[in-house]
Write a protein that holds these residues in place. Structure first.
Motif, PDB file in Angstrom:
ATOM      1  N   ALA B 128       0.806  -1.223   0.000  1.00 46.33           N
ATOM      2  CA  ALA B 128       0.000   0.000   0.000  1.00 46.33           C
ATOM      3  C   ALA B 128       0.839   1.272   0.000  1.00 46.33           C
ATOM      4  O   ALA B 128       0.308   2.364  -0.129  1.00 46.33           O
ATOM      5  N   GLY B 129       2.145   1.140   0.156  1.00 45.14           N
ATOM      6  CA  GLY B 129       2.997   2.324   0.139  1.00 45.14           C
ATOM      7  C   GLY B 129       3.518   2.593  -1.252  1.00 45.14           C
ATOM      8  O   GLY B 129       3.190   1.889  -2.208  1.00 45.14           O
ATOM      9  N   SER B 142       5.870   7.201   0.517  1.00 39.24           N
ATOM     10  CA  SER B 142       4.603   7.177   1.251  1.00 39.24           C
ATOM     11  C   SER B 142       4.416   5.808   1.887  1.00 39.24           C
ATOM     12  O   SER B 142       4.527   4.797   1.198  1.00 39.24           O
ATOM     13  N   GLU B 145       0.689   3.686   8.191  1.00 41.12           N
ATOM     14  CA  GLU B 145       0.976   3.284   9.570  1.00 41.12           C
ATOM     15  C   GLU B 145      -0.322   3.335  10.375  1.00 41.12           C
ATOM     16  O   GLU B 145      -1.341   3.819   9.883  1.00 41.12           O
ATOM     17  N   ALA B 146      -0.263   2.832  11.603  1.00 47.32           N
ATOM     18  CA  ALA B 146      -1.475   2.717  12.420  1.00 47.32           C
ATOM     19  C   ALA B 146      -2.095   4.083  12.681  1.00 47.32           C
ATOM     20  O   ALA B 146      -1.385   5.073  12.854  1.00 47.32           O
ATOM     21  N   THR B 147      -3.434   4.121  12.733  1.00 53.28           N
ATOM     22  CA  THR B 147      -4.093   5.390  13.050  1.00 53.28           C
ATOM     23  C   THR B 147      -4.146   5.628  14.552  1.00 53.28           C
ATOM     24  O   THR B 147      -4.196   6.767  14.993  1.00 53.28           O
ATOM     25  N   GLY B 148      -4.127   4.572  15.385  1.00 53.56           N
ATOM     26  CA  GLY B 148      -4.121   4.775  16.839  1.00 53.56           C
ATOM     27  C   GLY B 148      -5.083   3.843  17.544  1.00 53.56           C
ATOM     28  O   GLY B 148      -4.905   2.627  17.549  1.00 53.56           O
ATOM     29  N   LEU B 253     -13.608  13.846  13.339  1.00 54.02           N
ATOM     30  CA  LEU B 253     -13.223  13.303  12.022  1.00 54.02           C
ATOM     31  C   LEU B 253     -12.635  11.894  12.113  1.00 54.02           C
ATOM     32  O   LEU B 253     -11.595  11.606  11.512  1.00 54.02           O
ATOM     33  N   LYS B 254     -13.300  11.041  12.889  1.00 51.91           N
ATOM     34  CA  LYS B 254     -12.824   9.655  12.972  1.00 51.91           C
ATOM     35  C   LYS B 254     -12.957   8.965  11.621  1.00 51.91           C
ATOM     36  O   LYS B 254     -13.859   9.272  10.840  1.00 51.91           O
ATOM     37  N   ARG B 255     -12.075   8.027  11.398  1.00 50.00           N
ATOM     38  CA  ARG B 255     -12.201   7.169  10.225  1.00 50.00           C
ATOM     39  C   ARG B 255     -13.285   6.147  10.536  1.00 50.00           C
ATOM     40  O   ARG B 255     -13.208   5.461  11.556  1.00 50.00           O
ATOM     41  N   GLU B 276      -3.010   5.355   8.366  1.00 53.99           N
ATOM     42  CA  GLU B 276      -2.797   6.693   7.807  1.00 53.99           C
ATOM     43  C   GLU B 276      -1.584   6.598   6.901  1.00 53.99           C
ATOM     44  O   GLU B 276      -0.595   5.980   7.276  1.00 53.99           O
ATOM     45  N   THR B 277      -1.661   7.223   5.750  1.00 54.09           N
ATOM     46  CA  THR B 277      -0.488   7.243   4.881  1.00 54.09           C
ATOM     47  C   THR B 277       0.338   8.492   5.165  1.00 54.09           C
ATOM     48  O   THR B 277      -0.175   9.609   5.117  1.00 54.09           O
ATOM     49  N   LYS B 278       1.587   8.266   5.497  1.00 59.92           N
ATOM     50  CA  LYS B 278       2.506   9.387   5.756  1.00 59.92           C
ATOM     51  C   LYS B 278       3.471   9.496   4.577  1.00 59.92           C
ATOM     52  O   LYS B 278       4.065   8.503   4.160  1.00 59.92           O
ATOM     53  N   THR B 279       3.603  10.696   4.052  1.00 58.11           N
ATOM     54  CA  THR B 279       4.544  10.939   2.958  1.00 58.11           C
ATOM     55  C   THR B 279       5.713  11.756   3.487  1.00 58.11           C
ATOM     56  O   THR B 279       5.500  12.811   4.087  1.00 58.11           O
ATOM     57  N   VAL B 280       6.902  11.243   3.294  1.00 54.96           N
ATOM     58  CA  VAL B 280       8.103  11.946   3.771  1.00 54.96           C
ATOM     59  C   VAL B 280       8.944  12.387   2.582  1.00 54.96           C
ATOM     60  O   VAL B 280       9.249  11.586   1.696  1.00 54.96           O
TER      61      VAL B 280
END
Lengths: 484, 287
Positions: B128-129, B142, B145-148, B253-255, B276-280
């Motif tokens: 998925a990245g 990208s 990772e976990a949303t929480g 704004l929960k998923r 959540e997708t994080k782009t660095v």
């Protein structure tokens, strides 16, 4: 004349061929809106540019019906390769008319021409070019077997990057095979209306792209319309919440790109000159009217004084004024309403004890302006450290350890973006891992690219725009809903 | 003379411990014929909030563990489930009134589901990245990772799937490193507590999975509106008045995953729904 003084170098508006009045663009044709008309003005001069139509609920009905017809009769049946060719055409037409679009954007929005010319419009063309190539490759997008379009997309965009936000919305939607009804912001409708001309020049089938102008009620009618399958919104978290509530239980797929309060973290081992440029890019780019703006500077305590001093020196060289002047760094605030918000929050910052410093610059007599401003000694609980100001106002906080920097950076209900400045790659990657933000720029800030997914954590919204992820926001691999 | 059996007390599972409901309430769980099986804890708003606190405390270590480690820990759960298959099957037979073979088949399916998701831990981010070819001198990647903290309403009235339904919603949420608060099937909660015992004796850190038994209609609204919950999976909420839960979740704004009939199938999408997708971006030097 000192070396920092430049002779005026305004871009001519003669390149524009604007109409005095604009209607709605529905089903490939211009039509009058049934709502009350309103003027769009230049925020730099407060002069009227054109009169704009307002779409009421009936107009929204017509636009959604046109988009539905276009989806069922042509767009969803067209080979992906042909959809792609239409998008390539649009990309090329936008490149051909880039100068005209840049002038129109700066005129209507107030942003410096160097930004609309060098950032906004080139990215717009790039966005269409990127997604054009996806249109016949959906099976390769890694989303599962035989992904399908959703149907009609309702898209509501903000005023800070009017044409760029249009491209972020329309390009992936069309590539995936959806048709769209898009509403530009009330204060910046001009380039979306010019885009409708591009749609005509590209000979796009009628109804594939519909542009409705109007205020918040038009947007609300659009996203709540039962004929809509997808809602994509960029704007405030408050409105994002309303939309999330309104679509609850409807099965509409939603992308929300909302507010932010990004931390820009400067470590003591950062290249300071580059970091100062990054801080300026982070918060003063587009007058700070950027959802992902680096509005909280977290600077390591031992380099605080040096960074702030150099930042002030740099800020003193920023040129504020005519957005159409090629030397302008800071343009006009987009509206009187936004200016009022920035002033109110800045006043709150002073009341809460933060130290205010504004760059010395001459404020023009007409229009809406706010000098680049920093607040030092801001506490984490201060309103200017917590609320999105959406203006050229930076809050400065300090930290001692990476752990403290991470804790402060994440101490916000938002989670859109963050910046890290350090020469230590291992530290950057470790900090990036622990930041709860959708986009992290390391030794950079406010960079955008159609290939790079963008979007937030937490109350900054959900879904991603850009890249393969942005395409997925307009596709489904789930069971067919029946019908078309 | 037959030996007198020693029945089990079924309690909640919060933060790695097995407390009774702080409310002191319980409700009767019966066989389909109405015979008494146990008194399950009737979880309260306070229990739900305690569970969220426990889950939040567990997120950092669980999501920060290596993907390989998470995969092994989840696989270990499958191992222990398998080892206690007879016990689960017997419990399911009584609670659901199904045949021994059907009960055992359900346990097998639950174990296999768990194994399938365990294997995703160190792969979903690759699938998925993306590495992103941006037009400039940047390294750009990208990664999901976990949303929480994820609150889940497990499939309800899941006769034939009281264990499998739970596993089908809990396992995917754990893959990326989320911590879970799950409301078990109200009518068939016993295998959920059995699963909690497996968690407690495997290497899943306390707080990563929290199990509440009781009324989803009573508890779900508190989880849907809880500001420290990041995502809401309403898989089993179809029979509830669930749209107000989605409306409540919108405040932060929960998923949200909408209700799904039956037992959700194996799905990469279910894993990604709580990520959540994080782009660095990182600059590259111009050499």
């Amino acid at each position: 004349m000192s070396f920092l003084e430049y002779a005026p170098a305004p871009e001519s508006t003669a390149i524009l061929h604007l109409r005095d009045e604009y209607g709605l663009f529905i089903d490939g044709a211009w039509t009058e809106g049934r709502g009350a008309t309103f003027p769009t003005i230049s925020p730099a001069t407060e002069k009227r540019i054109a009169t704009i139509s307002s779409a009421d609920a009936t107009d929204v009905d017509r636009a959604v019906a046109a988009a539905r017809r276009a989806y069922e009769k042509t767009w969803s049946r067209m080979p992906g390769g042909d959809r792609g060719k239409y998008l390539f055409r649009i990309a090329r037409l936008l490149q051909e008319r880039a100068r005209e679009f840049a002038v129109a954007e700066s005129l209507d929005n107030g942003k410096p021409i160097k930004e609309s010319r060098d950032v906004d419009i080139p990215l717009v063309a790039a966005w269409f070019f990127y997604y054009a190539g996806w249109a016949d490759k959906l099976d390769y997008a890694g989303l599962g077997a035989a992904p399908r379009a959703l149907g009609v997309a309702a898209q509501v965009i903000p005023w800070n990057f009017p044409l760029l936000m249009l491209a972020w919305k329309i390009a992936p939607a069309l590539a995936a095979g959806n048709t769209v009804v898009l509403k530009p912001a009330e204060t910046t409708p001009l380039t979306a209306l010019l885009f409708a001309e591009v749609v005509q020049q590209a000979d796009l089938p009628p109804g594939v792209v519909n542009i409705l102008t109007g205020a918040g009620d038009t947007g609300q009618a659009l996203v709540e319309h039962p004929g809509v399958d997808k809602v994509a919104f960029t704007g405030s978290t408050a409105v994002g919440r309303q939309i999330a509530r309104a679509v609850a239980g409807t099965g509409k797929k939603v992308t929300l790109e909302l507010g932010g309060k990004a931390a820009n973290i400067v470590f003591d081992d950062a290249p300071i000159d580059e970091a100062v440029e990054g801080i300026v890019d982070g918060i003063f780019f587009n007058q700070g009217h950027v959802c992902c703006a680096g509005s909280r500077l977290l600077v390591q305590e031992n380099v605080h004084d040096e960074v702030v001093e150099r930042l002030k020196t740099r800020m003193a060289t920023l040129r504020l004024g005519d957005p159409l002047d090629k030397n302008t760094d800071i343009g006009a605030i987009n509206s009187a309403e936004q200016l009022e918000r920035i002033r109110a929050l800045s006043a709150a910052g002073e009341e809460e004890g933060a130290e205010r410093w504004s760059a010395p610059c001459v404020i023009p007599d007409t229009g809406f302006w706010f000098a680049p401003t920093i607040f030092d000694n801001v506490s984490t609980s201060s309103r200017i450290a917590r609320e999105e100001i959406f203006g050229p106002v930076l809050s400065i906080l300090t930290f001692r350890t990476p752990g403290e920097a991470i804790a402060k950076a994440n101490n916000t209900p938002y989670g859109l973006s963050a910046g890290i400045w350090s020469d230590k790659g291992a530290k950057i990657l470790a900090v990036a891992d622990r930041l709860r933000a959708g986009v992290v720029w390391a030794n950079a800030f406010n960079r955008f690219d159609p290939a790079s997914p963008f979007g937030g954590y937490k109350e900054s919204g959900y879904g991603r725009e850009g890249g393969r992820h942005g395409l997925g926001a307009y596709l489904t691999t789930g069971p067919s809903k029946g019908g078309a | 003379m037959t030996r007198l059996a020693v029945p089990k007390t079924y309690k909640l599972y919060i933060g790695g411990r097995f407390p009774r409901s702080e409310s002191g309430r319980s409700y009767e769980v019966t066989t389909p014929d109405g015979a008494f099986l146990a008194n399950a804890s009737l979880a309260s708003r306070k229990d739900a909030r305690d569970a969220v606190v426990a889950a939040r405390a567990a997120v950092a270590a669980w999501s920060g563990a290596t993907a390989y480690n998470r995969g092994q820990v989840l696989y270990r759960v499958a191992e222990l489930l398998e080892g206690r298959a007879e016990q689960f099957a017997a419990e399911i037979r009584d609670a659901e009134g199904v045949s021994a073979a059907a009960a055992r088949a359900q346990v097998d399916a639950a174990v296999d589901t768990w194994v399938w998701y365990a294997g995703w831990c160190d792969k979903y981010a690759q699938v998925a990245g993306s590495g992103n070819p941006v037009a400039g001198p940047f390294f750009n990647i990208s990664v999901p990772e976990a949303t929480g903290v994820v609150a889940i309403v497990a499939p309800q009235e899941s006769a034939g799937a009281s264990l499998l339904g739970l596993v089908a919603v809990v396992a995917p949420a754990l893959v990326a490193g989320n911590a879970v608060v799950v409301i078990a099937d109200r009518a068939h909660p016993l295998s959920a507590i059995g699963l909690a015992e497996v968690m407690a004796t495997s290497d899943v850190p306390g707080g990563v999975v929290n199990v509440l038994t009781g009324s989803p209609a009573e508890i779900a609204p508190w989880l849907a509106s809880h500001a420290d919950v990041n995502a809401l999976d309403l898989a089993g909420a179809g029979a509830l008045d669930w749209v107000p839960l989605v409306v409540a979740a919108a405040a932060t704004l929960k998923r949200v995953q909408d209700p799904e009939p039956g037992v959700p199938g194996w799905s990469l999408q279910r894993i990604l729904a709580t990520t959540e997708t994080k782009t660095v971006w990182h600059t590259k030097a111009l050499l």
